[in-house]
Write a protein that holds these residues in place. Structure first.
Motif, PDB file in Angstrom:
ATOM      1  N   ILE A  95      -0.451  -9.760  22.400  1.00  0.00           N
ATOM      2  CA  ILE A  95      -0.069  -8.500  21.631  1.00  0.00           C
ATOM      3  C   ILE A  95      -0.464  -7.416  22.584  1.00  0.00           C
ATOM      4  N   SER A  96      -0.392  -7.567  23.863  1.00  0.00           N
ATOM      5  CA  SER A  96      -0.779  -6.362  24.858  1.00  0.00           C
ATOM      6  C   SER A  96      -0.123  -5.147  24.698  1.00  0.00           C
ATOM      7  N   PHE A  97       1.161  -5.377  24.319  1.00  0.00           N
ATOM      8  CA  PHE A  97       2.137  -4.141  24.339  1.00  0.00           C
ATOM      9  C   PHE A  97       1.707  -3.256  23.118  1.00  0.00           C
ATOM     10  N   PHE A  98       1.446  -4.122  22.081  1.00  0.00           N
ATOM     11  CA  PHE A  98       0.696  -3.408  20.796  1.00  0.00           C
ATOM     12  C   PHE A  98      -0.572  -2.674  21.141  1.00  0.00           C
ATOM     13  N   ASN A  99      -1.435  -3.204  21.762  1.00  0.00           N
ATOM     14  CA  ASN A  99      -2.841  -2.877  21.946  1.00  0.00           C
ATOM     15  C   ASN A  99      -2.711  -1.567  22.694  1.00  0.00           C
ATOM     16  N   LEU A 100      -1.974  -1.595  23.583  1.00  0.00           N
ATOM     17  CA  LEU A 100      -1.680  -0.418  24.523  1.00  0.00           C
ATOM     18  C   LEU A 100      -1.005   0.659  23.906  1.00  0.00           C
ATOM     19  N   VAL A 101      -0.015   0.616  23.120  1.00  0.00           N
ATOM     20  CA  VAL A 101       0.414   1.784  22.195  1.00  0.00           C
ATOM     21  C   VAL A 101      -0.626   2.079  21.261  1.00  0.00           C
ATOM     22  N   TYR A 102      -1.127   1.376  20.494  1.00  0.00           N
ATOM     23  CA  TYR A 102      -2.047   1.805  19.446  1.00  0.00           C
ATOM     24  C   TYR A 102      -3.142   2.436  20.038  1.00  0.00           C
ATOM     25  N   GLN A 103      -4.007   1.886  21.238  1.00  0.00           N
ATOM     26  CA  GLN A 103      -5.158   2.636  21.649  1.00  0.00           C
ATOM     27  C   GLN A 103      -4.644   3.990  22.437  1.00  0.00           C
ATOM     28  N   ARG A 104      -3.333   4.237  22.848  1.00  0.00           N
ATOM     29  CA  ARG A 104      -3.027   5.497  23.361  1.00  0.00           C
ATOM     30  C   ARG A 104      -2.481   6.395  22.319  1.00  0.00           C
ATOM     31  N   LEU A 105      -1.905   5.738  20.965  1.00  0.00           N
ATOM     32  CA  LEU A 105      -1.785   6.659  20.218  1.00  0.00           C
ATOM     33  C   LEU A 105      -2.886   7.399  19.366  1.00  0.00           C
ATOM     34  N   MET A 106      -4.013   6.551  19.422  1.00  0.00           N
ATOM     35  CA  MET A 106      -5.225   6.981  18.902  1.00  0.00           C
ATOM     36  C   MET A 106      -5.921   8.145  19.639  1.00  0.00           C
ATOM     37  N   LYS A 107      -5.860   7.715  20.921  1.00  0.00           N
ATOM     38  CA  LYS A 107      -5.998   9.283  22.056  1.00  0.00           C
ATOM     39  C   LYS A 107      -5.346  10.220  21.742  1.00  0.00           C
ATOM     40  N   ARG A 108      -4.154  10.195  21.784  1.00  0.00           N
ATOM     41  CA  ARG A 108      -3.246  11.165  21.708  1.00  0.00           C
ATOM     42  C   ARG A 108      -3.277  11.934  20.056  1.00  0.00           C
ATOM     43  N   MET A 109      -3.602  11.115  19.244  1.00  0.00           N
ATOM     44  CA  MET A 109      -3.719  11.853  17.820  1.00  0.00           C
ATOM     45  C   MET A 109      -5.175  12.609  17.982  1.00  0.00           C
ATOM     46  N   ASP A 110      -6.161  12.026  18.367  1.00  0.00           N
ATOM     47  CA  ASP A 110      -7.373  13.125  18.720  1.00  0.00           C
ATOM     48  C   ASP A 110      -7.250  14.320  19.281  1.00  0.00           C
ATOM     49  N   GLU A 111      -6.228  14.106  20.516  1.00  0.00           N
ATOM     50  CA  GLU A 111      -5.932  15.263  21.398  1.00  0.00           C
ATOM     51  C   GLU A 111      -5.079  16.275  20.537  1.00  0.00           C
ATOM     52  N   ALA A 112      -4.194  15.864  19.578  1.00  0.00           N
ATOM     53  CA  ALA A 112      -3.525  16.700  18.712  1.00  0.00           C
ATOM     54  C   ALA A 112      -4.335  17.524  17.936  1.00  0.00           C
ATOM     55  N   LYS A 113      -5.462  16.862  17.369  1.00  0.00           N
ATOM     56  CA  LYS A 113      -6.262  17.772  16.340  1.00  0.00           C
ATOM     57  C   LYS A 113      -6.666  19.105  17.367  1.00  0.00           C
ATOM     58  N   VAL A 114      -7.017  18.999  18.586  1.00  0.00           N
ATOM     59  CA  VAL A 114      -7.292  20.072  19.218  1.00  0.00           C
ATOM     60  C   VAL A 114      -6.309  21.041  19.623  1.00  0.00           C
ATOM     61  N   ILE A 129       8.366   2.608  19.039  1.00  0.00           N
ATOM     62  CA  ILE A 129       7.568   3.793  19.718  1.00  0.00           C
ATOM     63  C   ILE A 129       8.284   4.764  18.564  1.00  0.00           C
ATOM     64  N   ASP A 130       9.571   4.529  18.113  1.00  0.00           N
ATOM     65  CA  ASP A 130       9.983   5.646  17.045  1.00  0.00           C
ATOM     66  C   ASP A 130       9.335   5.831  15.763  1.00  0.00           C
ATOM     67  N   ILE A 131       8.939   4.549  15.503  1.00  0.00           N
ATOM     68  CA  ILE A 131       8.050   4.347  14.181  1.00  0.00           C
ATOM     69  C   ILE A 131       6.883   5.058  14.141  1.00  0.00           C
ATOM     70  N   VAL A 132       6.009   4.866  15.432  1.00  0.00           N
ATOM     71  CA  VAL A 132       4.637   5.630  15.426  1.00  0.00           C
ATOM     72  C   VAL A 132       4.564   6.991  15.898  1.00  0.00           C
ATOM     73  N   ASP A 133       5.865   7.417  16.618  1.00  0.00           N
ATOM     74  CA  ASP A 133       5.751   8.837  17.028  1.00  0.00           C
ATOM     75  C   ASP A 133       7.399   9.193  16.770  1.00  0.00           C
ATOM     76  N   PRO A 134       7.888   9.421  15.657  1.00  0.00           N
ATOM     77  CA  PRO A 134       9.171   9.882  15.196  1.00  0.00           C
ATOM     78  C   PRO A 134       9.400  11.379  15.664  1.00  0.00           C
ATOM     79  N   THR A 135       8.490  12.095  15.659  1.00  0.00           N
ATOM     80  CA  THR A 135       8.894  13.490  15.915  1.00  0.00           C
ATOM     81  C   THR A 135       8.396  13.727  17.398  1.00  0.00           C
TER      82      THR A 135
END
Length: 731
Positions: free
Chosen positions: A100-119, A66-72
């Motif tokens: 790899i359910s944990f990775f899949n969940l975090v990865y998919q959520r990260l992609m969604k949150r990054m799209d929201e961050a652009k807005v 979690i710290d690696i993919v969202d350090p700030t």
């Protein structure tokens, strides 16, 4: 020893290959699951100190990933974290079941949150920032909680964006004020106006801007930087994020165990070859960017002198283009931006170790190994000659040991210095991160008659003692070894052996880096009997541990200098002990060795050195600078009020300028190239320039000066075998 160890490892790999990897993993037809199964199997059976993959391991993987993919903490919400936490103690079970359910969940959520961050950032940057507000931002992201809702997340983004824009705003205002005052920078500091690296025609445009227009331009620059960053991230594939997940798992074993995806393995092979095109600096990922941990001698950064170890790169821009913010970016991808063809220019926005920011332009070049080879200089003090050998690493051609390597090169330099009539020798291992074990053993043998040099132990075999069996001594005179916090691995083996034999005085930092482990690179394709998934990459695995001949490990503790001299890194976390998941310190039985029979009075030598340093103003200034740098790195709260921000920046710059007095020091020692090298200068003026520059730096080096003083003290001690002649070069 190496042959025995590799045979043992092959047995393990054969066992791996004959197990589940042609059945269970291939039935899933899933490369990700195959990699998880394969890598964890190898880790559990071949790592020097394998860990139990249990609930505790699971929790560590969870927190670190979690710290690696969202350090700030600018993407995930508190609700996301609560959802992720259901897996906190299940990842160990998932690993065992190639789930790899944990990775899949975090990865998919990260992609969604990054799209929201652009807005989010686009909307925030449409409105002006008020730099008269009295507010601050905390850049110690580890201590920040996750945002509880989207309103809090937007506020976090607002502060971060204001902080990013503030530096640009400050730089543009300084340009405007400089032009208005006829070219003089505010506060008389011309360098400070170069923060935004504006070209001349932009300077003229800024001259006519209002304050409001400058503020708007700063926001536009910040937006462009973020747009480019997200454009870059959008090109990442799922496999790139999965590589990070695998490396989170393997990184729990120790900081030097890594998984190389195929592309990364190719880059590793290029690095081993010692020749690449770039800026000539090694980087380490940090939450706020990429930290410079090593500057390669002879490379562009080394020649430019504008960057130093400890500086953090925040943004990377190609010549004439808006820079890309690399905060939160994967290190490999940041390096891709920094590297490039010879002759091209890269603009680096850098936070210096003293807290100031600047933009540094570096012209990329081919980084050759030549300046990473051993080199020597003659040091003249009054009528006495001394020798200094600088060794940046313990290099070797693993395909052909008869080619150039560190041991034979140092032997040649010792012989050349003897011919010049030197009466004492300094071996400079500062910033030397290690290398070949074989070269260490051979090099140590240059200074002793014979005997053990280092002990090596794997988890499955008894210790093996590596010895010098050649009774000839190439140098039996006074010897000082220089080290610092960045002297690691093979450097520590040599320094420790000479210290245990009481053969040399070790002078430098309180302790060296503390890396006492050995790694082997294992191509994963060599393990499976058949593979329908393409190149699987490789794993760099910690397989053995070094031990001193006195039985103690160099792991964590490193080598403690006989004479401790403060340096600018004295209070900064740089060593193995400051890495994630380092292996522990331990000891084994000592080897059988005899202390050097020379009459070296350590106690008197150390006492005289301490007395000199107590009255040395340069040493006191270095200590003062080291403490200030620690205080700067500990400062995590930054004002977003412009007047307060500007005041802090000016104070930091004044303090930084005060410590520039360190570079004006003159030891009044004379440094010269040896005869063979002077003959090369007529055909190689670049080599002459490199050596002249090196000698100029050495003349300012208080550590070299003190090493010469110590050699003088050691000269006063009569060696027992005073009539012995120095032998010729070994081998």
């Amino acid at each position: 020893m190496k042959k025995n160890f590799i045979l043992g490892l092959l047995v393990i790999l054969i066992a791996v290959a004959s197990c589940s990897f042609t059945n269970k993993s291939f039935e899933t037809n899933d490369k990700d699951k195959l990699l998880i199964d394969l890598i964890t199997y190898v880790l559990e059976r071949a790592h020097f100190q394998p860990k139990d993959i249990n609930d505790s391991f699971s929790a560590s993987v969870y927190e670190d990933f979690i710290d690696i993919v969202d350090p700030t903490k600018r993407y995930f919400l508190e609700s996301d974290i609560r959802e992720f936490e259901q897996y906190k103690y299940q990842i160990d079970d998932q690993i065992k079941n190639t789930d790899i359910s944990f990775f899949n969940l975090v990865y998919q959520r990260l992609m969604k949150r990054m799209d929201e961050a652009k807005v989010i950032y686009a909307a925030i940057l449409e409105k002006p920032f008020d730099y008269t507000d009295d507010e601050t931002i905390n850049i110690d992201y580890k201590e920040e909680p996750y945002a509880s809702n989207k309103k809090q997340l937007k506020e976090r983004w607002r502060k971060q964006l204001k902080y990013n824009a503030l530096g640009v705003y400050d730089g543009k205002l300084k340009i405007k004020n400089r032009i208005a005052s006829g070219g003089a920078a505010v506060g008389g500091d011309i360098a400070s106006v170069e923060i935004t690296k504006e070209p001349e025609d932009t300077d003229k445009a800024i001259k006519d801007m209002t304050i409001a227009e400058i503020e708007a331009a700063a926001r536009e620059t910040t937006k462009n930087t973020l747009d480019e960053f997200f454009d870059f991230v959008d090109e990442w594939e799922r496999k790139d994020w999965f590589e990070q997940y695998i490396n989170t798992i393997v990184g729990e074993f120790d900081p030097h165990t890594l998984y190389f995806a195929p592309d990364a393995k190719d880059k590793f092979d290029i690095q081993i070859s010692g020749k690449f095109e770039g800026i000539g600096a090694r980087l380490q990922k940090k939450p706020e960017g990429a930290k410079i941990v090593e500057i390669i001698s002879g490379g562009p950064v080394w020649r430019d002198k504008s960057l130093e170890v400890g500086d953090e790169i925040l943004k990377v821009g190609q010549e004439g283009e808006e820079p890309i913010n690399i905060v939160g970016m994967r290190l490999d991808d940041a390096i891709k931006l920094i590297k490039g063809p010879k002759g091209t220019i890269v603009d680096l926005t850098v936070r210096k170790v003293d807290g100031t920011q600047d933009v540094v332009s570096i012209t990329r070049d081919v980084v050759e190994l030549e300046e990473s080879y051993a080199k020597s200089a003659k040091v003249i003090k009054e009528d006495t000659k001394f020798g200094l050998i600088n060794l940046p690493k313990f290099y070797v051609d693993f395909d052909d040991y008869t080619e150039r390597n560190a041991a034979t090169d140092v032997a040649k330099e010792v012989e050349r210095l003897k011919q010049e009539g030197v009466e004492g020798l300094i071996l400079d291992l500062r910033d030397n991160g290690g290398g070949s074990l074989k070269t260490v053993v051979e090099m140590a043998g240059l200074f002793i008659k014979d005997g053990p040099i280092v002990q090596v132990k794997s988890s499955t075999q008894d210790k093996e003692i590596h010895e010098d069996k050649d009774e000839r001594i190439q140098w039996d005179g006074p010897l000082v070894i220089l080290v610092n916090e960045l002297s690691a691995s093979a450097s520590e083996i040599l320094a420790a052996a000479m210290q245990d034999y009481k053969r040399a005085v070790v002078l430098g930092s309180k302790q060296t880096f503390g890396k006492g482990t050995v790694q082997n690179v294992i191509p994963l394709d060599n393990i499976v009997r058949s593979n329908e998934h393409g190149d699987l990459g490789a794993i760099k695995l910690t397989t053995q541990k070094f031990y001193r001949i006195n039985g103690g490990s160099t792991q964590l503790e490193g080598v403690k200098s006989d004479i401790v001299v403060p340096d600018k890194y004295s209070y900064i976390d740089l060593g193995e002990r400051d890495q994630e998941n380092p292996l522990n310190w331990d000891k084994i039985s000592p080897a059988d060795y005899e202390v050097w029979n020379g009459n070296i009075d350590y106690e008197a030598t150390v006492a005289r050195s301490q007395a000199r340093m107590a009255n040395n103003s340069q040493i006191k200034l270095i200590e003062e600078n080291a403490k200030w740098l620690r205080d700067q790195q500990d400062e995590m709260s930054v004002s977003l009020n412009y007047e307060s921000y500007k005041s802090t920046q000016e104070k930091n710059r004044e303090r930084s300028n005060y410590f520039k007095e360190l570079s004006k020091y003159d030891s009044r020692l004379t440094f010269e190239s040896l005869k063979y090298e002077k003959e090369l200068f007529t055909q190689d003026p670049v080599l002459r320039e490199k050596r002249d520059r090196w000698h100029t730096d050495l003349a300012k080096d208080v550590y070299v000066e003190e090493a010469i003083n110590v050699l003088e003290d050691l000269k006063l001690n009569s060696l027992k075998n005073t009539k012995a002649k120095l032998a010729s070069v070994k081998g």
